[in-house]
Scaffold this motif. Structure first.
Motif, short mmCIF file in Angstrom:
data_model
loop_
_atom_site.label_atom_id
_atom_site.label_comp_id
_atom_site.label_asym_id
_atom_site.label_seq_id
_atom_site.Cartn_x
_atom_site.Cartn_y
_atom_site.Cartn_z
N UNK A 16 -1.45 35.37 5.68
CA UNK A 16 -1.19 34.45 4.57
C UNK A 16 -2.27 34.59 3.50
N UNK A 17 -1.81 34.77 2.25
CA UNK A 17 -2.76 34.99 1.15
C UNK A 17 -2.34 34.22 -0.10
N UNK A 18 -3.34 33.71 -0.78
CA UNK A 18 -3.17 33.17 -2.12
C UNK A 18 -4.04 34.05 -3.01
N UNK A 19 -3.46 34.52 -4.12
CA UNK A 19 -4.19 35.37 -5.03
C UNK A 19 -4.37 34.66 -6.36
N UNK A 20 -5.60 34.65 -6.85
CA UNK A 20 -5.91 34.06 -8.15
C UNK A 20 -6.37 35.21 -9.05
N UNK A 21 -5.66 35.39 -10.16
CA UNK A 21 -5.94 36.50 -11.06
C UNK A 21 -6.18 35.97 -12.47
N UNK A 22 -7.19 36.51 -13.13
CA UNK A 22 -7.41 36.21 -14.54
C UNK A 22 -7.47 37.52 -15.32
N UNK A 23 -7.12 37.45 -16.58
CA UNK A 23 -7.18 38.62 -17.42
C UNK A 23 -6.94 38.24 -18.86
N UNK A 24 -6.96 39.22 -19.71
CA UNK A 24 -6.73 38.98 -21.13
C UNK A 24 -5.98 40.16 -21.71
N UNK A 25 -5.02 39.87 -22.54
CA UNK A 25 -4.26 40.86 -23.28
C UNK A 25 -4.00 40.23 -24.63
N UNK A 26 -2.72 40.02 -24.94
CA UNK A 26 -2.38 39.25 -26.15
C UNK A 26 -2.77 37.79 -25.97
N UNK A 27 -2.77 37.35 -24.71
CA UNK A 27 -3.12 35.97 -24.37
C UNK A 27 -4.01 35.98 -23.14
N UNK A 28 -4.63 34.85 -22.87
CA UNK A 28 -5.43 34.69 -21.67
C UNK A 28 -4.49 34.47 -20.50
N UNK A 29 -4.77 35.10 -19.37
CA UNK A 29 -3.90 35.02 -18.20
C UNK A 29 -4.63 34.33 -17.05
N UNK A 30 -3.95 33.39 -16.43
CA UNK A 30 -4.38 32.79 -15.18
C UNK A 30 -3.15 32.75 -14.30
N UNK A 31 -3.21 33.45 -13.17
CA UNK A 31 -2.05 33.55 -12.29
C UNK A 31 -2.46 33.15 -10.88
N UNK A 32 -1.65 32.28 -10.28
CA UNK A 32 -1.85 31.90 -8.88
C UNK A 32 -0.58 32.30 -8.15
N UNK A 33 -0.72 33.17 -7.16
CA UNK A 33 0.44 33.66 -6.41
C UNK A 33 0.20 33.57 -4.92
N UNK A 34 1.27 33.69 -4.16
CA UNK A 34 1.15 33.69 -2.69
C UNK A 34 2.13 34.70 -2.12
N UNK A 35 1.95 35.03 -0.87
CA UNK A 35 2.87 35.97 -0.22
C UNK A 35 3.79 35.24 0.76
N UNK A 36 4.19 34.02 0.37
CA UNK A 36 5.09 33.20 1.18
C UNK A 36 6.54 33.67 1.07
N UNK A 37 7.46 32.88 1.60
CA UNK A 37 8.87 33.29 1.69
C UNK A 37 9.61 33.28 0.35
N UNK A 38 9.06 32.70 -0.68
CA UNK A 38 9.77 32.65 -1.97
C UNK A 38 10.75 31.50 -2.02
#
Length: 82
Positions: A53-75
């Motif tokens: 079980x994983x939760x992934x927190x990702x940040x980045x920048x392109x045209x906009x600032x990105x903050x993404x929280x994802x998981x590898x659950x069942x959807x």
């Protein structure tokens, strides 16, 4: 939330881009949103039979600032998607 994720056997992976630009925001409100996203991911993983079980927190920048929280659950189930 670290104690809760540890108790559930969830690993948090962080892919954080260094030196992101500053943003004008209400810190408490932004923190609340992030906590809710992580909490939702934890609950999604509660229903998972995965051993990795994983939760992934990702940040980045392109045209906009990105903050993404994802998981590898069942959807989202097809019934809920409609």
């Amino acid at each position: 939330l670290r104690e809760q994720t540890d108790a559930r056997g969830i690993v948090i992976k962080q892919n954080l881009q260094p030196d992101l630009p500053l943003v004008m925001a209400q810190t408490v409100q932004l923190e609340g949103v992030i906590i809710n996203l992580i909490s939702n991911a934890m609950h999604a993983l509660d229903d998972s039979q995965r051993s990795d079980k994983e939760i992934t927190i990702t940040t980045g920048v392109g045209d906009k600032l990105l903050l993404e929280v994802g998981d590898n659950g069942p959807g989202i189930s097809p019934q809920v998607k409609g």
